[in-house]
Design a protein around this motif. Sequence first.
Motif, short mmCIF file in Angstrom:
data_model
loop_
_atom_site.label_atom_id
_atom_site.label_comp_id
_atom_site.label_asym_id
_atom_site.label_seq_id
_atom_site.Cartn_x
_atom_site.Cartn_y
_atom_site.Cartn_z
N GLN A 154 0.79 -1.08 -0.07
CA GLN A 154 0.06 0.06 0.28
C GLN A 154 0.88 1.33 -0.08
O GLN A 154 0.48 2.29 -0.42
CB GLN A 154 -1.12 0.06 0.85
CG GLN A 154 -1.88 0.72 1.16
CD GLN A 154 -3.04 0.90 2.65
OE1 GLN A 154 -2.83 0.64 3.04
NE2 GLN A 154 -4.46 0.58 1.78
N ASP A 155 2.27 1.14 0.42
CA ASP A 155 2.53 2.16 0.60
C ASP A 155 4.16 2.34 -0.51
O ASP A 155 3.88 3.49 -0.95
CB ASP A 155 3.57 2.10 1.11
CG ASP A 155 4.69 0.94 1.84
OD1 ASP A 155 5.10 0.73 0.68
OD2 ASP A 155 5.22 1.27 2.69
N GLY A 156 3.89 2.40 -1.67
CA GLY A 156 4.10 2.02 -3.17
C GLY A 156 5.65 0.67 -2.90
O GLY A 156 5.91 1.21 -4.77
N SER A 157 6.32 0.34 -1.62
CA SER A 157 7.22 -0.49 -2.02
C SER A 157 6.92 -1.39 -3.31
O SER A 157 5.97 -2.55 -2.87
CB SER A 157 7.57 -0.79 -0.82
OG SER A 157 6.45 -1.15 0.24
N TRP B 169 1.60 -15.49 4.20
CA TRP B 169 1.02 -15.47 5.38
C TRP B 169 1.57 -14.18 6.83
O TRP B 169 0.59 -14.11 7.29
CB TRP B 169 2.24 -16.72 6.22
CG TRP B 169 1.31 -16.77 7.74
CD1 TRP B 169 1.71 -16.44 9.16
CD2 TRP B 169 0.52 -17.97 8.25
NE1 TRP B 169 1.67 -17.14 10.04
CE2 TRP B 169 0.48 -18.31 8.77
CE3 TRP B 169 -0.75 -18.54 6.67
CZ2 TRP B 169 -0.88 -18.90 9.93
CZ3 TRP B 169 -1.33 -19.76 8.20
CH2 TRP B 169 -1.51 -19.35 9.09
N TYR B 170 2.48 -13.34 6.44
CA TYR B 170 3.08 -12.40 6.89
C TYR B 170 3.16 -11.16 6.09
O TYR B 170 3.74 -10.44 5.96
CB TYR B 170 4.26 -13.19 7.18
CG TYR B 170 4.29 -14.15 7.83
CD1 TYR B 170 4.50 -13.81 9.58
CD2 TYR B 170 5.73 -15.21 8.02
CE1 TYR B 170 4.07 -15.21 10.49
CE2 TYR B 170 5.10 -16.12 8.36
CZ TYR B 170 5.09 -16.05 10.04
OH TYR B 170 5.05 -17.38 10.94
N LEU B 171 1.79 -11.50 5.55
CA LEU B 171 2.16 -9.66 4.53
C LEU B 171 1.35 -8.52 5.60
O LEU B 171 0.09 -8.49 6.24
CB LEU B 171 0.72 -9.78 3.72
CG LEU B 171 0.14 -8.66 2.81
CD1 LEU B 171 0.55 -8.56 1.73
CD2 LEU B 171 -1.58 -8.70 2.42
N PRO B 172 2.30 -7.88 5.43
CA PRO B 172 2.40 -6.80 6.29
C PRO B 172 1.69 -5.10 5.97
O PRO B 172 1.91 -4.53 6.97
CB PRO B 172 4.35 -5.93 6.01
CG PRO B 172 4.52 -6.30 4.79
CD PRO B 172 3.57 -7.37 4.30
N GLN B 173 1.59 -5.27 4.91
CA GLN B 173 0.09 -4.62 4.84
C GLN B 173 -0.66 -5.00 3.83
O GLN B 173 -0.64 -6.28 3.34
CB GLN B 173 0.91 -2.58 3.76
CG GLN B 173 2.21 -2.42 4.38
CD GLN B 173 2.63 -1.06 4.12
OE1 GLN B 173 2.35 -0.79 2.78
NE2 GLN B 173 3.92 -1.14 4.18
N LEU B 174 -1.92 -4.33 3.88
CA LEU B 174 -3.19 -3.74 2.05
C LEU B 174 -2.10 -3.67 0.91
O LEU B 174 -0.71 -3.29 1.44
CB LEU B 174 -4.18 -3.05 2.30
CG LEU B 174 -4.43 -3.52 3.45
CD1 LEU B 174 -5.78 -2.73 3.76
CD2 LEU B 174 -5.58 -4.88 3.80
N LEU B 175 -2.76 -4.07 -0.73
CA LEU B 175 -1.93 -4.08 -1.83
C LEU B 175 -2.24 -2.20 -1.93
O LEU B 175 -2.80 -2.46 -1.83
CB LEU B 175 -2.31 -4.79 -2.21
CG LEU B 175 -1.82 -6.48 -1.38
CD1 LEU B 175 -1.98 -7.23 -2.99
CD2 LEU B 175 -0.06 -6.34 -1.58
N MET C 2 -5.63 -0.83 -2.78
CA MET C 2 -6.81 -1.08 -2.00
C MET C 2 -6.95 0.38 -1.13
O MET C 2 -5.68 0.67 -0.52
CB MET C 2 -6.03 -2.25 -0.94
CG MET C 2 -6.53 -3.48 -1.68
SD MET C 2 -5.47 -5.29 -0.51
CE MET C 2 -7.28 -5.72 0.11
N ILE C 3 -7.78 0.12 -0.91
CA ILE C 3 -8.73 1.13 0.20
C ILE C 3 -9.09 0.94 1.68
O ILE C 3 -9.30 0.10 1.50
CB ILE C 3 -9.72 2.53 -0.47
CG1 ILE C 3 -9.43 2.74 -1.96
CG2 ILE C 3 -10.52 3.78 0.94
CD1 ILE C 3 -10.72 3.60 -2.89
N GLY C 4 -8.41 1.62 2.71
CA GLY C 4 -8.63 1.31 4.13
C GLY C 4 -7.46 1.09 4.93
O GLY C 4 -6.38 1.21 4.39
N PRO C 5 -7.10 1.57 5.94
CA PRO C 5 -6.12 1.11 7.13
C PRO C 5 -5.06 0.02 6.72
O PRO C 5 -5.90 -1.65 7.03
CB PRO C 5 -6.44 1.63 8.09
CG PRO C 5 -7.97 1.23 8.43
CD PRO C 5 -8.77 1.63 6.39
N SER C 6 -3.86 -0.35 6.96
CA SER C 6 -3.36 -1.64 7.32
C SER C 6 -2.91 -1.49 8.65
O SER C 6 -2.45 -3.01 8.98
CB SER C 6 -1.71 -1.22 6.23
OG SER C 6 -2.31 -1.58 4.86
#
Length: 410
Positions: free
Chosen positions: A378-381, A396-402, A405-409
């Motif tokens: 979600q931060d563009g990285s 399994w360990y996804l640190p943020q939304l993608l 996507m709209i919404g907080p991580s």
Amino acid sequence: MQKKLFLFLGMLVIASMILAACSPTTPPADTGGDTGGDTGGDTGGEPLTFGVVLVGPQNDHGWSQAHATGAQYVVDNLEGSTLILFESLNPADKPEATLEGVVDDMVAQGATLILTTSDEFEEDTLGVAQKYPDVTFINISGDDAKTGEAPANLGNIMGRVEDMKAIAGCAAALTTQTGQIGYLGPLINFETRRLAASAYLGARYCYENYRGLNPEDLQFTVTWIGFWFNIPGVTLDPTEVTTSFFDSGVDVIMSGIDTTEGIDVAGQRAAAGDAVWSVPYDFEGACETAPDICLGVPYFNWGPSYLAVAQAVADGTYTQSWDWNGANWADLTDNTTTHVGWINGAGLSAEAQANLDLFIAGMASGEINPWAGPINLQDGSTYVAAGEAATDDQIWYLPQLLEGMIGPSE
């Protein structure tokens, strides 16, 4: 003296409530659909008494009912097995109860296998496993056995429902007329992020490849309510969140919570004339609330994995494992073999159904992988580079939304 008496009486009441809730029981016959034929049989050892701890009620038409169905599958297929079921262990329904107290009572009744069926119980399961080294514990959705934190008598089981969530996202994208999908999320952690992201990736793929539309135009919004289900005064109200989604132009609601508010509201809006649809979650019978606008349901089928561990404990052959169990792609509704499944809903159009079948076939063959790069966070990285596919640990360990996507991580 009076205060001590009240305290003593209060403790007696609490103890009696836990004892009553933990009495050996059998979930009602309608907790699930066809669980298939006999895959168990003679235990080859002592009759097994096992406990199952639910975070919600066993008839919630969602997460907890799916586990109750899995527990009943063991009773039906493992001769001589006895189930002790404790439901609704959560701060709202039973604020006085603790996992340790529930487990103490189950062990006192002879349980040698106890399944704790929520991420919410992960930390406390570790504690009771250390307290009772001769009892086998399985925590659902945790990873203490994977990370090495768990003692030898504690394992983990989870269904690889991410694939089914991608199918659900595809169904939503094939159906939406407004290009807006709302995702009703519970609390935020690795599990809930990866499930929402899987739905989003499936939606993007199908919006572009089957409808020929620009995936950048697809709006996918996640609202987290704050827990696995509604707790009045503590969480956001999922009924109000779903209503707000529809009022904002969303026409397909996907649920990631344990209960059915998403499809409940969608059914009400459709009955009033709105063109809206829903994709519920967790339990194979979840479409029954509003079948005509249900696009399908990704569900957990705990019976086969529960039976396997119960048989191993009964035989004295259980060894610790961390199991992320996948689908039987040859038949996603064969509840004797598949660990996760997908049931098509009556709300799918014939065209959407045909395209969804193509997507499922592509996933089954490996030709389609929604987690193939490029994928950005979600931060563009960059998270998964072009030409690569996400590893199991990355999923399994996804640190943020993608990204997109709209919404907080957090």
